[in-house]
Each structure stands twice: as structure tokens, then as C-alpha cells.
Scaffold this active site. Structure first.
Site, PDB file in Angstrom:
ATOM      1  N   SER A 194     -17.693 -21.686  51.154  1.00 42.60           N
ATOM      2  CA  SER A 194     -16.336 -21.896  50.639  1.00 42.60           C
ATOM      3  C   SER A 194     -15.406 -22.526  51.668  1.00 42.60           C
ATOM      4  O   SER A 194     -14.187 -22.359  51.605  1.00 42.60           O
ATOM      5  CB  SER A 194     -15.733 -20.575  50.131  1.00 42.60           C
ATOM      6  OG  SER A 194     -16.549 -20.011  49.117  1.00 42.60           O
ATOM      7  N   ARG A 195     -15.974 -23.262  52.622  1.00 46.04           N
ATOM      8  CA  ARG A 195     -15.209 -23.969  53.649  1.00 46.04           C
ATOM      9  C   ARG A 195     -14.416 -23.024  54.552  1.00 46.04           C
ATOM     10  O   ARG A 195     -13.489 -23.444  55.244  1.00 46.04           O
ATOM     11  CB  ARG A 195     -14.251 -24.991  53.016  1.00 46.04           C
ATOM     12  CG  ARG A 195     -14.956 -26.105  52.240  1.00 46.04           C
ATOM     13  CD  ARG A 195     -15.876 -26.919  53.168  1.00 46.04           C
ATOM     14  NE  ARG A 195     -16.439 -28.097  52.523  1.00 46.04           N
ATOM     15  CZ  ARG A 195     -17.665 -28.147  52.010  1.00 46.04           C
ATOM     16  NH1 ARG A 195     -18.440 -27.074  52.032  1.00 46.04           N
ATOM     17  NH2 ARG A 195     -18.124 -29.260  51.482  1.00 46.04           N
ATOM     18  N   LEU A 196     -14.788 -21.748  54.580  1.00 44.03           N
ATOM     19  CA  LEU A 196     -14.151 -20.785  55.476  1.00 44.03           C
ATOM     20  C   LEU A 196     -14.985 -20.692  56.752  1.00 44.03           C
ATOM     21  O   LEU A 196     -15.626 -19.680  57.055  1.00 44.03           O
ATOM     22  CB  LEU A 196     -14.012 -19.420  54.789  1.00 44.03           C
ATOM     23  CG  LEU A 196     -13.105 -19.416  53.555  1.00 44.03           C
ATOM     24  CD1 LEU A 196     -13.097 -18.052  52.895  1.00 44.03           C
ATOM     25  CD2 LEU A 196     -11.678 -19.826  53.948  1.00 44.03           C
TER      26      LEU A 196
END
Length: 211
Positions: A189-191
Site C-alpha cells: 500500500s505504498r507505506l
């Protein structure tokens, strides 16, 4: 061409402060070893960003040849575009894009020439063809045909047909002395997990960055 649909979620183990070495050099060594073991193609390939006094950035891929606590070393022609820009602005950035591991390392620092003895030691260990190539190419200069380059190769081969090939006076190494090193680990999730080491007088400040 719209390619906005291209995406991949990064399935990777997390990166935590307690798993980081206090030394960015040792942490880089750990990750470099992982990249080699994973079969990453040319894990020592790094993007080198420089800019001259005009502020226009330039980017190219070069090969890392040595690293230690003093910095990260690469070799080039001292008349090349990158060398001219380094002379005008001795600051640079490096990027190791180990995409297969969902990792990248970013290094920023000042650039200095390595000693002639260091350059000579590395040059002597290069294949003979690469030594000839260093003499042949006036790197970054315009040339009208490849035939002229091949003609110069023949001339240099004849010139040094016997004995060792000497180190050209216009060729040698640079060391990027890091002031900041970031280790980036892709996460779902691009975290992403990002940690930076910032040089301080008594060592390194290590802190987590938001993705």
C-alpha cells in the site's frame, strides 16, 4: 501513452530500527550482500547525479568499485562531463535501485579525487582491453564516426604493444564521501519503510522518514 495502470504492491518484510546497524557502511554491506545473493544484475551499478555551476542536473549509471567508511569510489575520465561538473560543484548523489528486492539506497555527499596510488592500483587490475579503452576515449566529446574510435584503438594497441599499459594522467577515481544515506524498503500500500543516516560530528543520526 497512459501507463498509470501499471502498479505492483511490494510484499516485503519490514525494516525496523533495531534491525539496522549503527554504521551505514555496514548496513550497506549487508544489503549489498543480499543483492548479490539474490542474483541482482550488476548490484554495483549505481546512478550518479551531478550538476555544474549552471545547476542543470545530469544523471548516468556508473559502477561502484570500492566502499568503506571513507566513502564510495568510482572511476572515470577526468575530462568527462561528470568530472567537469564535479570540479564546478563537488556535490553528488548516488542511487542503487535494487528493484528485485524492493529496495533502494540513496547516498548524498561531497566528492573528492582518490589518490594517484589508488587509481594506479585499480587501473593495473583492469583487463587490458579496458586499459586501452581508457586511453582511447575522450569521454563525452563529440566524434563523427565509430570508425575514428576504432582507428584510435589500433593506434593505442600499437603504441603499447609490449609491456604494461601506464595509467593515463587524465583518468582516475572519485570518492563520494557520504553526508546522508537513506535505506528504502518497499512495503504494501505504498507505506514504505525509510530510514536515513545523517552525518554528525560524533557519528550518525538515524531516523525514520514517512513514506
Amino acid at each position: 501513452m497512459d501507463i498509470s495502470h501499471m502498479r505492483r504492491d511490494f510484499e516485503s518484510e519490514g525494516l525496523d530500527r533495531e534491525h539496522l546497524d549503527d554504521s551505514p557502511t555496514r548496513q550497506f554491506e549487508h544489503w549489498f550482500h543480499d543483492a548479490k545473493e539474490a542474483g541482482i544484475l550488476e548490484p554495483n551499478a549505481m546512478s550518479l547525479a551531478t550538476s555544474g555551476r549552471d545547476g542543470q542536473p545530469n544523471l548516468r549509471t556508473v559502477l561502484l568499485k570500492y566502499f568503506d567508511d571513507q566513502g564510495f569510489v568510482f572511476y572515470t575520465n577526468y575530462g568527462s562531463r561528470k568530472a567537469r561538473e564535479i570540479q564546478e560543484n563537488p556535490n553528488a548523489a548516488l542511487l542503487f535501485p535494487w528493484i528485485g528486492l524492493n529496495r533502494q539506497v540513496i547516498i548524498q555527499g561531497r566528492v573528492e579525487k582518490v589518490s594517484k596510488a589508488e587509481s594506479l592500483r585499480y587501473f593495473a587490475a583492469r583487463p587490458r582491453g579496458s586499459q586501452i579503452g581508457a586511453w582511447v576515449s575522450e569521454q563525452s566529446r563529440v566524434i563523427t564516426s565509430r570508425g575514428l574510435l576504432e582507428q584510435k584503438v589500433a593506434e593505442i594497441k600499437q603504441r603499447f604493444s609490449s609491456g604494461e599499459i601506464p595509467l593515463p594522467s587524465f583518468w582516475g577515481g572519485y570518492r563520494v564521501v557520504p553526508q546522508r544515506i537513506e535505506f528504502w524498503q518497499g512495503r504494501p500500500s505504498r507505506l514504505h519503510d525509510r530510514f536515513e543516516y545523517v552525518r554528525q560530528d560524533d557519528g550518525w543520526l538515524i531516523q525514520r522518514l514517512q513514506p
